[in-house]
Write an enzyme that holds these catalytic residues in place. Sequence first.
Site: not given
Length: 343
Positions: A160, A237, A339
């Site tokens: 990520r 998410s 995130e």
Amino acid sequence: MINLTEQTSLKIPFFAKNCITLQNETPEILAHLSEQAKLYKSVFILGNGTNLVAKEKFDGLVIKMNLSGKQILNETDSEIIIAANAGENWHDFVLWCINNNAYGLENLSHIPGQVGSTPIQNVGAYGVEAGNFIDKVYVWNLQQKRYEIFENPQCQFAYRNSIFKQQSYNKSANLIITKVIFRLPKADFWKANLSYADLQNYFQNQTNITPQKIVAALKIIRGNKIPDFQKFPNVGSFFQNPSVSAENLAILQQKLSPTKIAFKWTDENQKISARIAAAWLIENVGFKGKQIGNFSMSAQHPLILVNHDGKGNRQELEEFIKLLQKEIAAKFGISLQPEPVFL
């Protein structure tokens, strides 16, 4: 101020001083964009707004990415080289690649957003990361008024993460991703990635698994987990799966015994570190389906933060996040990190 709230999937209030849509990338247009950027303290690149936590008053320039176009550049016996402009819809691009016998991205299907956003976050799902297949990234340097090319190693792809995210790409917006080049395998050099349990269970005892079948499977799997952001505003998410060393994992597992921790090794062979499922952590502090004010972690999937009826604001969201992080830190000694991009 320009109201851009509806340009985001989380639907918290978002107003910007100005917004320019980038539809063409001629040298004249990009040079003019560079001049415009000098007039503002901050510049933000807005794609589909599906991975964004906005702020109510952004005293800067928003550049709405709308560059479209894709083409096959080259192919060999084993792979196909494809170029896609940053404004292309990601899911549609994945399907287009498969229809052109270029495989590898099927596990990333049904993810909302644009092609240009995928390198920033190194978008990943179901055992696949976009960075595994990105050959190079073209950017426009606003300050230098020139194109730059980042080869795959220069992108510094990680979980990520990428050099674009490390350099606060979306906040300083010195570099605008305009095009991404992908290197994808052909059928004879492709192998289905079923490393995640959801896909293993879905294809149990099945043979002749194709990219098309994986796309169809993920439509069902993701549909059962992720609420539709049109009805339940969310960014997918919301938290990263935190990494821990094998030693700390063993200590935590002993402390929590007989409860089993949900995790995956980052390196299955060496087993040096692991990623604990953020969804498991959230559920185990009682936040699955728990609503405080206008926000909750979805009862459908505890990793999805929902802004009910789009009525929540940034301050309320931050208070909710801090409370959840505090609960997880107190029980597990783990720092849970968001995130999405925070403006």
